[in-house]
Structure formats: structure tokens, C-alpha cells
Design a protein around this motif. Sequence first.
Motif, PDB file in Angstrom:
ATOM      1  N   GLU A  64       0.812  -1.225   0.000  1.00  0.00           N
ATOM      2  CA  GLU A  64       0.000   0.000   0.000  1.00  0.00           C
ATOM      3  C   GLU A  64       0.843   1.273   0.000  1.00  0.00           C
ATOM      4  N   GLU A  65       1.891   1.313   0.812  1.00  0.00           N
ATOM      5  CA  GLU A  65       2.758   2.496   0.862  1.00  0.00           C
ATOM      6  C   GLU A  65       3.461   2.722  -0.478  1.00  0.00           C
ATOM      7  N   LYS A  66       3.940   1.624  -1.042  1.00  0.00           N
ATOM      8  CA  LYS A  66       4.608   1.688  -2.347  1.00  0.00           C
ATOM      9  C   LYS A  66       3.627   2.199  -3.405  1.00  0.00           C
ATOM     10  N   ARG A  67       2.393   1.709  -3.331  1.00  0.00           N
ATOM     11  CA  ARG A  67       1.371   2.121  -4.294  1.00  0.00           C
ATOM     12  C   ARG A  67       1.158   3.639  -4.258  1.00  0.00           C
ATOM     13  N   LYS A  68       1.023   4.175  -3.059  1.00  0.00           N
ATOM     14  CA  LYS A  68       0.807   5.618  -2.914  1.00  0.00           C
ATOM     15  C   LYS A  68       1.983   6.414  -3.466  1.00  0.00           C
ATOM     16  N   SER A  69       3.188   5.968  -3.157  1.00  0.00           N
ATOM     17  CA  SER A  69       4.381   6.712  -3.617  1.00  0.00           C
ATOM     18  C   SER A  69       4.556   6.610  -5.136  1.00  0.00           C
ATOM     19  N   GLU A  70       4.204   5.454  -5.704  1.00  0.00           N
ATOM     20  CA  GLU A  70       4.315   5.280  -7.159  1.00  0.00           C
ATOM     21  C   GLU A  70       3.341   6.200  -7.900  1.00  0.00           C
ATOM     22  N   ILE A  71       2.108   6.270  -7.407  1.00  0.00           N
ATOM     23  CA  ILE A  71       1.109   7.147  -8.034  1.00  0.00           C
ATOM     24  C   ILE A  71       1.538   8.603  -7.903  1.00  0.00           C
ATOM     25  N   GLU A  72       2.050   8.949  -6.734  1.00  0.00           N
ATOM     26  CA  GLU A  72       2.521  10.317  -6.502  1.00  0.00           C
ATOM     27  C   GLU A  72       3.658  10.674  -7.462  1.00  0.00           C
ATOM     28  N   GLU A  73       4.541   9.717  -7.688  1.00  0.00           N
ATOM     29  CA  GLU A  73       5.671   9.926  -8.604  1.00  0.00           C
ATOM     30  C   GLU A  73       5.173  10.225 -10.016  1.00  0.00           C
ATOM     31  N   ASN A  74       4.183   9.450 -10.478  1.00  0.00           N
ATOM     32  CA  ASN A  74       3.647   9.654 -11.825  1.00  0.00           C
ATOM     33  C   ASN A  74       2.900  10.983 -11.924  1.00  0.00           C
ATOM     34  N   MET A  75       2.162  11.346 -10.861  1.00  0.00           N
ATOM     35  CA  MET A  75       1.434  12.620 -10.855  1.00  0.00           C
ATOM     36  C   MET A  75       2.397  13.814 -10.825  1.00  0.00           C
ATOM     37  N   THR A  76       3.512  13.672 -10.091  1.00  0.00           N
ATOM     38  CA  THR A  76       4.520  14.741 -10.052  1.00  0.00           C
ATOM     39  C   THR A  76       5.130  14.934 -11.432  1.00  0.00           C
ATOM     40  N   LEU A  77       5.396  13.824 -12.108  1.00  0.00           N
ATOM     41  CA  LEU A  77       5.917  13.890 -13.476  1.00  0.00           C
ATOM     42  C   LEU A  77       4.936  14.650 -14.376  1.00  0.00           C
ATOM     43  N   PHE A  78       3.648  14.358 -14.218  1.00  0.00           N
ATOM     44  CA  PHE A  78       2.602  15.025 -15.002  1.00  0.00           C
ATOM     45  C   PHE A  78       2.609  16.536 -14.732  1.00  0.00           C
ATOM     46  N   LYS A  79       2.645  16.893 -13.448  1.00  0.00           N
ATOM     47  CA  LYS A  79       2.604  18.321 -13.076  1.00  0.00           C
ATOM     48  C   LYS A  79       3.839  19.067 -13.582  1.00  0.00           C
ATOM     49  N   ASN A  80       4.987  18.421 -13.529  1.00  0.00           N
ATOM     50  CA  ASN A  80       6.243  19.105 -13.867  1.00  0.00           C
ATOM     51  C   ASN A  80       6.614  19.070 -15.345  1.00  0.00           C
ATOM     52  N   CYS A  81       6.124  18.056 -16.067  1.00  0.00           N
ATOM     53  CA  CYS A  81       6.635  17.851 -17.438  1.00  0.00           C
ATOM     54  C   CYS A  81       5.595  17.845 -18.547  1.00  0.00           C
ATOM     55  N   HIS A  82       4.322  17.619 -18.230  1.00  0.00           N
ATOM     56  CA  HIS A  82       3.309  17.535 -19.291  1.00  0.00           C
ATOM     57  C   HIS A  82       3.215  18.859 -20.048  1.00  0.00           C
ATOM     58  N   ASP A  83       3.252  18.765 -21.369  1.00  0.00           N
ATOM     59  CA  ASP A  83       3.161  19.929 -22.265  1.00  0.00           C
ATOM     60  C   ASP A  83       4.354  20.873 -22.159  1.00  0.00           C
ATOM     61  N   THR A  84       5.478  20.380 -21.653  1.00  0.00           N
ATOM     62  CA  THR A  84       6.700  21.204 -21.630  1.00  0.00           C
ATOM     63  C   THR A  84       7.495  20.993 -22.925  1.00  0.00           C
ATOM     64  N   ALA A  85       8.666  21.619 -23.001  1.00  0.00           N
ATOM     65  CA  ALA A  85       9.534  21.529 -24.187  1.00  0.00           C
ATOM     66  C   ALA A  85       8.766  21.931 -25.453  1.00  0.00           C
ATOM     67  N   ASP A  86       8.151  23.122 -25.411  1.00  0.00           N
ATOM     68  CA  ASP A  86       7.356  23.633 -26.543  1.00  0.00           C
ATOM     69  C   ASP A  86       6.229  22.678 -26.920  1.00  0.00           C
ATOM     70  N   GLY A  87       5.677  21.967 -25.917  1.00  0.00           N
ATOM     71  CA  GLY A  87       4.570  21.037 -26.160  1.00  0.00           C
ATOM     72  C   GLY A  87       5.005  19.675 -26.660  1.00  0.00           C
ATOM     73  N   ARG A  88       6.325  19.441 -26.761  1.00  0.00           N
ATOM     74  CA  ARG A  88       6.815  18.170 -27.297  1.00  0.00           C
ATOM     75  C   ARG A  88       6.688  17.015 -26.301  1.00  0.00           C
ATOM     76  N   ILE A  89       6.549  17.317 -25.012  1.00  0.00           N
ATOM     77  CA  ILE A  89       6.466  16.251 -24.003  1.00  0.00           C
ATOM     78  C   ILE A  89       5.041  16.114 -23.487  1.00  0.00           C
ATOM     79  N   LYS A  90       4.516  14.886 -23.547  1.00  0.00           N
ATOM     80  CA  LYS A  90       3.241  14.535 -22.916  1.00  0.00           C
ATOM     81  C   LYS A  90       3.544  13.494 -21.836  1.00  0.00           C
ATOM     82  N   VAL A  91       2.656  13.396 -20.871  1.00  0.00           N
ATOM     83  CA  VAL A  91       2.857  12.424 -19.789  1.00  0.00           C
ATOM     84  C   VAL A  91       1.656  11.493 -19.687  1.00  0.00           C
TER      85      VAL A  91
END
Length: 434
Positions: free
Chosen positions: A153-180
Motif C-alpha cells: 500500500e505504501e509503495k502504491r501511494k508513492s508510485e502514483i505520486e511519482e507519476n502525478m509529479t511527473l505530469f505536473k512538472n513535465c506535461h506539455d513542456t519543451a514547446d509542447g513536445r512532451i506529454k505524460v
Amino acid sequence: MADNTILIKNALILNPTVNYQGKKDLLIKNDLISEISEDISGENVDKIIDASDKILLPGFINTHTHLSMTLFRGLADDLSLDEWLNDNIWPMEANLNGDYCYSGALLGAVELIKSGTTTFSDMYFYMEDVAKAVEESGIRAVLSYGMIDFGDEEKRKSEIEENMTLFKNCHDTADGRIKVFFGPHSPYTASEELLKEVRKLADETGMKIHIHVSETQKEINDVSAEKGLRPFEYLNSIGFLGPDVICAHCVWLNDDEIEIIKKNDVKISHNPCSNMKLASGIAPISKLLENDICVSIGTDGASSNNNLDLIEELKTASLLQKVSTLDPKVLTSDEAIAMGTINGAKALGLEDEIGSIEVGKKADIILIDTNNANMIPDSSKISSNIIYSANGSNVDTTICNGQILMENKKLTTLDEQEIYKKAKKAIEELKALL
């Protein structure tokens, strides 16, 4: 601000959607294809490229890879998937860090650009470091963090958080070239709770999902023993599947599962070289295509391929279907080109932007030099000359988002030799830590 313009003259265009008769000129303005016609004036154009001996086609789209695994190329060959993963890859991955993944991703980006791939879909670790490599290289990418919880359960929460952080920080960056995307690893490494949470969050955020499914017979047996259902039956039973899900491998499918895939409009990424090398089996691609299922192409990681050359991958895909069905007419060169371009775009939900040569679409374009021994004489079909005769080394020019990443086989955005040096150092250090 003035437009940045590139004019490509006298190109033979190979397009998976609309046929262009005879040679054409193509004008790029900034990041878009602006005009395609017989004779476009070069007046006031920033750069002119003569494509007289070249075939112009959409940049290839690799829908399943693990780019930083270029560092593990040739590390553990001639092994089963289980032995390859458990005894070799996972112990090596335990010592990875962001710097190593950045070096591996840059090395992978060099290989992709040089062999004509302009978009890749990646699932791995330290993905913000991979995003940094994407930003610098100029390539287009869909990134997902590989989530594995094994029911913790703890691992599950941290894994989802990791993917969501990636989304918040990188989605639509690099002139829109990066999607998450979300990246639950597979039905046997991600718990039912994780898969259900990913489905819920995907519905809420609009993020798509990238997952490995039905890669080996062992996976079928293990999931069936635990759940009483085959992998696709299980994923369907928990409401996980949908048109926003792209499934890599899909080697072991029965007719009921193919029907489930079709009904849910699930997208497939076929990885023939990796599946052959690990002796995982032959995916029933011709049957999937007969059912109008969207099948794209992926190389998987360089640790199980061992290269990222999509032209080679597409040839292998076509020949493998022919020999497995004993029908030389399945997976034609035209279908293979579509698999590597427009089908890849559809699989990633990017078909309005990339995957074909059309006015208004992103200028993701490659030029293949026909003035090579393996390309002469011309085939009766341009697509067969590419799929059956060419390989990645025939790519002369690679353009992504209107930016030239390689011209006359010379990289323009990356320092090739410096990247090789750093990658070799990273590999030596990782091996020393084992």
C-alpha cells in the motif's frame, strides 16, 4: 516575430494517408507544415533543402521503449524474460540514479534521431531526467513512470505520486513536445488497487495509460492462477480498459481477448525483435489488423532488442507475420509504414498533430537517401523500398517540430561524441556496483 521557414524541394513523398503523385515541394513555417505543392518559391525562405534523391515521410513513432536502458545494451543476452529480468536487469536497475538515466536517454535520443524516429513513448524511472534529455535533443516524447507496487500500500501511494509529479512538472513542456501518461508496469507487478486507482485518475485528468500486457506464456499462467482470468479478461473485469490505453507486447491472445481489445478500442504496441530475442512468442498481429485494431510499433528497450532502429523493426514485424501465418500477403509494406507512422500517432492520441504529411500538421519529417547500394534499383513501390531494403542508416535528415535535428547525417542539437563518452562512463560505473 518573423516565421522560421524551411523549404524542401523535389521530394518523393511517402504518406500513409493521402498519396502525392510525383515530386513535390514542402514548406515548413515554424513548427508546422505550411504548404505542399509542385513548385514553391524559395524567395524569403530561411533554408532550402534539395531532396532530389530522397524519400520524404513522416518521422517514425516508437510507441514502446525504455530509453535509458541503452546503458544495458548487450548486458544479458540469450536468456528468458524471467532470468533476464530477475537475475540481471533488476539488480542493475537498483543502482540507477537520475544522472545515469539522463546519460542513457541522451544516448537513446542520438540513436532515435539518426534512424529517423521523431517521437517515442517511454516507460521507466527518473523520468524528469529523461525529460531533460528530450528537451535538449529536440525530439518528441510521451513519458510515463513505471509503477510497480506488488500489493504494497505504501509503495502504491508513492508510485502514483511519482507519476502525478511527473505530469505536473513535465506535461506539455519543451514547446509542447512532451506529454505524460500513467505507466502501471503490468498486471503481474501492479496490484488491482493500483490499476483501479490509475483508471480513476486517468478519467479525472485525461491522462492516457501505457502498460505491458500478455508478454509471455508464464504471465498468462501466473495471472490466470491468481485471478482465474487471462490478463485481458482480468483487466476488462476491473474496468481498466478503454481507448486511452496502449498495451505493449500482447503476444499471447485468444479470440475472446481480441474481441475485448476491439470492443474497448485498446491500442497495441507490437515489439517483434524483443519478443523474438526473449523467445516470448509471436503476437497475432495479422489477426488484430483484420479486426481493425490499432497496432503500432515499438522497439522495447535496447537491453532486449538491442537497437532502436524502427525501420529494421518494421521489416521484422512484416516478415514475422508472413512466416508465422504462411501467407506472404499479410502485413504489407504499406501497412508496415502506417504502423510506424499514423497508427503510432493514433495509439498516442496525437493523430491530429503527427503521423502523416499534411498541411497544418507538425513538421515531424525525415528524408531517406536513395543514393545507396541497398536502395538501388528503386522498388516498384516506395513503401517496399523503405520496409524491405532500407535501414536506419539510410536516414539523411530528421526534423521534429520544425527544427532540424540531423542534416546530411550530422546531428545539430546534440554533441554525439560527448554523449558516447558519458554513456560509457555510466555503464562502467554501474557494472562496478554489481
